[in-house]
Design an enzyme around this catalytic site. Structure first.
Site, short mmCIF file in Angstrom:
data_model
loop_
_atom_site.label_atom_id
_atom_site.label_comp_id
_atom_site.label_asym_id
_atom_site.label_seq_id
_atom_site.Cartn_x
_atom_site.Cartn_y
_atom_site.Cartn_z
N SER A 172 0.82 -1.21 0.00
CA SER A 172 0.00 0.00 0.00
C SER A 172 0.85 1.25 0.00
O SER A 172 0.34 2.34 -0.23
CB SER A 172 -0.84 0.06 1.27
OG SER A 172 -1.60 -1.09 1.41
N HIS A 220 -1.03 -2.47 -7.10
CA HIS A 220 -1.78 -2.15 -5.88
C HIS A 220 -3.28 -2.28 -6.13
O HIS A 220 -3.90 -1.38 -6.70
CB HIS A 220 -1.39 -0.73 -5.43
CG HIS A 220 -2.04 -0.30 -4.16
ND1 HIS A 220 -2.25 1.02 -3.85
CD2 HIS A 220 -2.52 -1.00 -3.12
CE1 HIS A 220 -2.84 1.10 -2.66
NE2 HIS A 220 -3.02 -0.12 -2.21
N GLU A 279 -3.61 0.35 -9.05
CA GLU A 279 -2.60 1.41 -9.17
C GLU A 279 -1.28 0.71 -9.53
O GLU A 279 -0.81 -0.13 -8.78
CB GLU A 279 -2.49 2.13 -7.82
CG GLU A 279 -1.74 3.44 -7.83
CD GLU A 279 -1.72 4.09 -6.43
OE1 GLU A 279 -1.79 3.37 -5.41
OE2 GLU A 279 -1.63 5.33 -6.37
N ASN A 313 -2.84 6.21 -1.37
CA ASN A 313 -2.72 6.33 0.09
C ASN A 313 -2.05 7.62 0.55
O ASN A 313 -2.15 7.98 1.72
CB ASN A 313 -2.02 5.11 0.67
CG ASN A 313 -3.01 3.96 0.76
OD1 ASN A 313 -4.15 4.15 1.17
ND2 ASN A 313 -2.59 2.78 0.34
P1 NAD Z 1 -3.52 -9.62 6.01
O1 NAD Z 1 -2.95 -9.45 7.36
O2 NAD Z 1 -4.99 -9.90 5.86
O3 NAD Z 1 -2.75 -10.81 5.25
C1 NAD Z 1 -1.35 -10.92 5.19
C2 NAD Z 1 -1.01 -12.40 5.03
O4 NAD Z 1 0.39 -12.51 4.76
C3 NAD Z 1 -1.28 -13.22 6.32
O5 NAD Z 1 -2.11 -14.31 6.00
C4 NAD Z 1 0.12 -13.68 6.75
O6 NAD Z 1 0.14 -14.96 7.34
C5 NAD Z 1 0.86 -13.68 5.41
N1 NAD Z 1 2.31 -13.57 5.57
C6 NAD Z 1 3.02 -12.76 6.39
N2 NAD Z 1 4.35 -12.97 6.22
C7 NAD Z 1 4.46 -13.93 5.26
C8 NAD Z 1 5.57 -14.58 4.65
N3 NAD Z 1 6.83 -14.27 4.98
N4 NAD Z 1 5.33 -15.51 3.70
C9 NAD Z 1 4.05 -15.83 3.35
N5 NAD Z 1 2.97 -15.25 3.90
C10 NAD Z 1 3.17 -14.31 4.84
O7 NAD Z 1 -3.10 -8.34 5.18
P2 NAD Z 1 -3.79 -7.70 3.88
O8 NAD Z 1 -4.79 -6.68 4.33
O9 NAD Z 1 -4.20 -8.80 2.95
O10 NAD Z 1 -2.56 -6.87 3.27
C11 NAD Z 1 -1.58 -7.50 2.48
C12 NAD Z 1 -0.84 -6.44 1.68
O11 NAD Z 1 -1.80 -5.74 0.85
C13 NAD Z 1 -0.16 -5.37 2.54
O12 NAD Z 1 1.02 -4.97 1.91
C14 NAD Z 1 -1.19 -4.24 2.54
O13 NAD Z 1 -0.60 -2.99 2.77
C15 NAD Z 1 -1.73 -4.35 1.12
N6 NAD Z 1 -3.07 -3.79 0.90
C16 NAD Z 1 -4.04 -3.92 1.85
C17 NAD Z 1 -5.31 -3.37 1.61
C18 NAD Z 1 -6.42 -3.51 2.62
O14 NAD Z 1 -7.43 -2.80 2.50
N7 NAD Z 1 -6.31 -4.40 3.59
C19 NAD Z 1 -5.58 -2.71 0.40
C20 NAD Z 1 -4.56 -2.62 -0.56
C21 NAD Z 1 -3.31 -3.17 -0.29
#
Ligand code: NAD
Length: 287
Positions: free
Chosen positions: A124, A145, A157, A195
């Site tokens: 993000s 993104h 994005e 963001n």
């Molecule tokens: P989340 O916490 O729901 O999921 C993250 C997952 O990654 C977890 O299941 C965790 O076990 C796994 N993980 C962590 N370290 C790991 C590793 N070394 N190897 C394999 N798996 C691993 O988080 P999310 O909300 O899905 O966010 C994920 C990414 O997407 C982040 O970079 C976040 O900034 C980005 N993002 C989030 C949103 C949102 O609204 N939540 C929107 C756009 C982008």
């Protein structure tokens, strides 16, 4: 590198949380084969369950047929062994918003995957240029993104790191379009465009509650009724995940070295308490 776009059939996804599961669903629905990886069996199982439920809703609304539902699910393989991603033509990283963890994954993927494989990050806010520097293929690293919920939101994005090649950019743009999304190009800076604008607004909304200006409900109603936002900023923060919001504010704060991006102490306190929003059952609201 020739101008020929890379042929993508198999997509690897690292991280099967909120975003990884959504990306897997959209990719499989568009006809791609998906390998979805996370650290533990129960995490990938939970993701499969989420995808199945989401597709069931599409089935109920008659947007997909029973046989399409089955075919889409069949295209998704889950794996706790990162090596399973060796079959992938392109990998999308969607692990937690943590620079050190992402650098480690990019370095590991780089050493095990064929040199032509493109590595995309769903970060993000973290620098694509930094993630690319953890690899020996910075020209093949890009920000992809997606927005949450991935199956519904149209935007992707696309972030060019300093070394991202045109072929990589065009390949990932076409892939985004194949997913049914609209891709918009931006350059690399903390928080990118989405963001850089959204998160300070959410943080400021949290400050208004912290300073006792208005209640949580009033702040959200003001932005919904007054500014036509479909969701109030505090409800949106719960939906995004308060830990994700805090991580992004920290990237903006440290990246620009500007106090205007300091995260609100109330946001920090909620995250310290484990109040992460929808995913933990409590944030600004109860779930
Ligand atoms: P989340 O916490 O729901 O999921 C993250 C997952 O990654 C977890 O299941 C965790 O076990 C796994 N993980 C962590 N370290 C790991 C590793 N070394 N190897 C394999 N798996 C691993 O988080 P999310 O909300 O899905 O966010 C994920 C990414 O997407 C982040 O970079 C976040 O900034 C980005 N993002 C989030 C949103 C949102 O609204 N939540 C929107 C756009 C982008």
């Amino acid at each position: 590198m020739s101008e020929k776009l890379e042929q993508i059939k198999n997509i690897g996804i690292v991280g099967a949380g909120t975003m990884g599961a959504g990306i897997a669903q959209v990719a499989a629905r568009a006809g791609f084969t998906v390998i979805l990886h996370d650290l533990r069996e129960e995490l990938v199982e939970h993701a499969k369950h989420t995808i199945n439920n989401s597709l069931r809703l599409e089935l109920e609304k008659e947007r997909i047929s029973e046989s399409e539902h089955k075919k889409i699910l069949k295209r998704i393989t889950t794996a706790v062994d990162l090596q399973t991603l060796l079959r992938a033509d392109l990998v999308i990283e969607a692990i937690s918003e943590n620079l050190a963890k992402k650098m480690e994954i990019f370095s590991n993927l780089d050493s095990m995957l064929k040199p032509e494989v493109i590595l995309a990050s769903n970060t993000s806010s973290i620098s694509i240029t930094k993630l690319a520097a953890a690899t020996a293929r910075p020209d093949r690293v890009i920000g992809m993104h997606f927005m949450n919920p991935v199956p519904i939101m149209k935007l992707v994005e696309l972030i060019r790191g300093i070394s991202t090649s045109d072929v990589t950019f065009k390949t990932v743009k076409k892939l985004s379009e194949d997913f049914g999304k609209v891709a918009i190009e931006v350059n690399d800076a903390p928080g990118f465009v989405s963001n850089r604008i959204l998160m300070p607004m959410i943080n400021e909304a949290i400050f208004t509650v912290y300073e006792g200006l208005a209640t949580i409900q009033s702040v959200d109603e003001i932005m919904k009724l007054g500014m036509r936002h479909p969701m109030g900023p505090l409800q949106l923060a719960d939906f995004i995940g308060l830990d994700v919001c805090l991580a992004i504010m920290n990237v903006l704060y440290e990246g620009f070295n500007d106090p205007k991006y300091r995260p609100c102490p109330l946001l920090k306190k909620y995250v310290d308490a484990g109040w992460l929003g929808c995913k933990s059952g409590k944030g600004f609201y109860q779930y």
